[in-house]
Enzyme design. Structure first.
Site, PDB file in Angstrom:
ATOM      1  N   CYS A   1       0.904  -1.181   0.008  1.00  0.00           N
ATOM      2  CA  CYS A   1      -0.014   0.083  -0.041  1.00  0.00           C
ATOM      3  C   CYS A   1       1.024   1.255   0.000  1.00  0.00           C
ATOM      4  O   CYS A   1       1.660   1.551  -0.914  1.00  0.00           O
ATOM      5  CB  CYS A   1      -0.948  -0.047   1.206  1.00  0.00           C
ATOM      6  SG  CYS A   1      -2.295   1.185   1.222  1.00  0.00           S
TER       7      CYS A   1
ATOM      8  N   HIS B   1      -3.663  -5.468  -0.257  1.00  0.00           N
ATOM      9  CA  HIS B   1      -3.176  -5.982   1.066  1.00  0.00           C
ATOM     10  C   HIS B   1      -3.174  -7.489   0.868  1.00  0.00           C
ATOM     11  O   HIS B   1      -4.335  -8.453   1.173  1.00  0.00           O
ATOM     12  CB  HIS B   1      -4.092  -5.521   2.167  1.00  0.00           C
ATOM     13  CG  HIS B   1      -4.094  -4.150   2.499  1.00  0.00           C
ATOM     14  ND1 HIS B   1      -3.133  -3.711   3.532  1.00  0.00           N
ATOM     15  CD2 HIS B   1      -4.477  -3.172   2.178  1.00  0.00           C
ATOM     16  CE1 HIS B   1      -3.127  -2.399   3.779  1.00  0.00           C
ATOM     17  NE2 HIS B   1      -4.015  -2.014   2.786  1.00  0.00           N
TER      18      HIS B   1
ATOM     19  N   GLU C   1      -2.182  -9.569   3.103  1.00  0.00           N
ATOM     20  CA  GLU C   1      -2.562  -9.955   4.712  1.00  0.00           C
ATOM     21  C   GLU C   1      -4.050  -9.878   5.010  1.00  0.00           C
ATOM     22  O   GLU C   1      -4.578 -10.583   5.991  1.00  0.00           O
ATOM     23  CB  GLU C   1      -1.979  -9.174   5.838  1.00  0.00           C
ATOM     24  CG  GLU C   1      -2.527  -8.004   6.156  1.00  0.00           C
ATOM     25  CD  GLU C   1      -2.295  -6.691   5.254  1.00  0.00           C
ATOM     26  OE1 GLU C   1      -2.947  -5.782   5.417  1.00  0.00           O
ATOM     27  OE2 GLU C   1      -1.623  -7.051   4.091  1.00  0.00           O
TER      28      GLU C   1
END
Length: 438
Positions: free
Chosen positions: A288, A382, A384
């Protein structure tokens, strides 16, 4: 001959939503969402009885409102949820141990990060085995206002057509006042939001991990550090503008986290990173905001998108293969960003596009070329998640494996002055609004 039997549903009052917990909203308090472009949406208030300014954005995520609201990338933003009902599974106790599996919190930071929330229908009852309070109680405890009863479809349509818009959530007596004048709206993008959410102290998570990773904290989600720790990495978290070059030889890899706001405020970090990439040959990975910092260090420009990408269903196309990522495959990703890197031809020498967005063709990732001899990757999405799909979660395993492969035979002593764990926070204490721990 077939016989049809009508089965009549019997409603048992005693068990009707009997396992759900009722929410006490304290009566109907008026609220109004004013947009700088002139529109006003009226509804009822929940959460804190206070009025705020912010940047009005929308998220298409279906679940994980608690994770979204605690994501530091939403700092200063009035978050509009397109999902009709929010709050039906309550809010969990946000505390976890500091060990080889957890990083002190269950959610993405210790407190709510967004300035306010806008929902179509806030749940009057919540039900979940881990819930300890309602979203209304949680917002009130963190001094964050909310508005319910708003046509979020209409708000979202406006934001998609005209772009992200500055706004004000007026609560109580303020709701009956005229909308603010154009010059009165506060623009959070003019401030260095990263500096507000980044850690002020250096600390290490899982200090006995098998590989040493430094993480520049631009507003890191807890699941980033959690994903590294669970792959047995010792993670030293550094302030966003810390010059990693002064201690880089003590680490096996560098990670750049997500964060809020305009990446131009972090040019200091980009210039430091440019030197790191030039002089250091160990793995570097950015997510990001971290991806944008890598891009600026490589010579790319960042620009502000019309309404950004926020949600859990953004498809990206892999343009190159690396580790678990295979070229030509589409991955569904979780995203939360307003800025992106410009796609240019030719690309800076030693770099190549890694991912591209299947919806708007924006740059979703870059990487160093094999010929460059570097091992640098950046992704706008992302991996994760938290929440969202886990299509690309193995990028963390790829990064840690690369760090292990390049680790020195014997590590130097741990960085002096780094705490081995964070101070536990009492359950009845409202934690400061920082990225991972106060």
């Amino acid at each position: 001959m077939f016989r049809y039997q009508t089965i009549r549903a019997v409603r048992c009052a005693r068990f009707s939503r009997g396992l759900a917990t009722a929410v006490n909203n304290g009566g109907a308090v008026p609220a109004a969402l004013h947009l700088k472009t002139g529109q006003t949406f009226k509804g009822k208030s929940f959460g804190a009885p206070t009025s705020v300014f912010g940047e009005t954005v929308f998220s298409t995520s279906i679940t994980s409102y608690t994770e979204s609201m605690t994501d530091p990338s939403y700092r200063g933003q009035i978050l509009v949820f397109t999902t009709p009902m929010i709050g039906n599974y309550g809010v969990p106790q946000n505390q976890a141990p500091y060990d080889s599996k957890d990083v002190g919190v269950i959610l993405e930071s210790q407190g709510i990060q967004c300035a306010a929330v806008v929902v179509g229908d806030v749940a009057e009852k919540f039900s979940h085995y881990a819930a300890v309070e309602s979203i209304a109680s949680w917002c009130k405890r963190h001094n964050v206002p909310g508005i319910t009863g708003v046509d979020t479809r209409a708000v979202t349509t406006l934001l998609r057509d005209q772009g992200t818009t500055l706004g004000r959530l007026a609560v109580g007596a303020d709701a009956s006042l005229p909308a603010p004048q154009s010059h009165e709206y506060w623009d959070p993008s003019l401030e260095n939001l990263v500096d507000q959410v980044s850690t002020k102290e250096i600390y290490t998570l899982n200090p006995n991990g098998s590989v040493k990773v430094a993480l520049l904290d631009f507003g890191a989600k807890a699941n980033i550090t959690r994903s590294l720790v669970r792959r047995n990495a010792a993670v030293t978290v550094l302030p966003w503008n810390f010059d990693f070059n002064t201690i880089r030889d003590q680490f096996d890899g560098l990670f750049l986290s997500n964060g809020p706001g305009d990446p131009q405020h972090c040019m200091e970090a980009a210039l430091n990173l440019r030197r790191t990439i030039t002089e250091w040959n160990k793995p570097i990975f950015g997510i990001c905001m971290g991806h944008q910092i890598i891009g600026m260090a490589a010579g790319l420009d960042a620009y502000r998108m019309t309404f950004g990408n926020r949600g859990h269903n953004q498809p990206v196309l892999a343009l190159a293969s690396s580790g678990s990522i295979k070229a030509g495959r589409v991955y569904v990703t979780s995203q939360n960003h307003q800025y992106a890197l410009k796609l240019q031809d030719p690309f800076p020498q030693g770099w190549e596009p890694f991912f591209i967005n299947c919806n708007d063709s924006s740059v979703e990732g870059i990487k160093s070329t094999e010929d460059s001899g570097k091992r640098v990757w950046g992704v706008q999405f992302h991996p994760e998640s938290a929440g969202g799909p886990l299509d690309t979660i193995e990028m963390f395993s790829d990064f840690v494996s690369e760090c292990k492969a390049t680790a020195t035979v014997s590590h130097q002593p741990a960085f002096t002055g780094v705490a081995s764990a964070k101070v536990e926070i009492p359950l009845n204490t409202v934690a400061p609004k920082v990225s991972v721990a106060a």
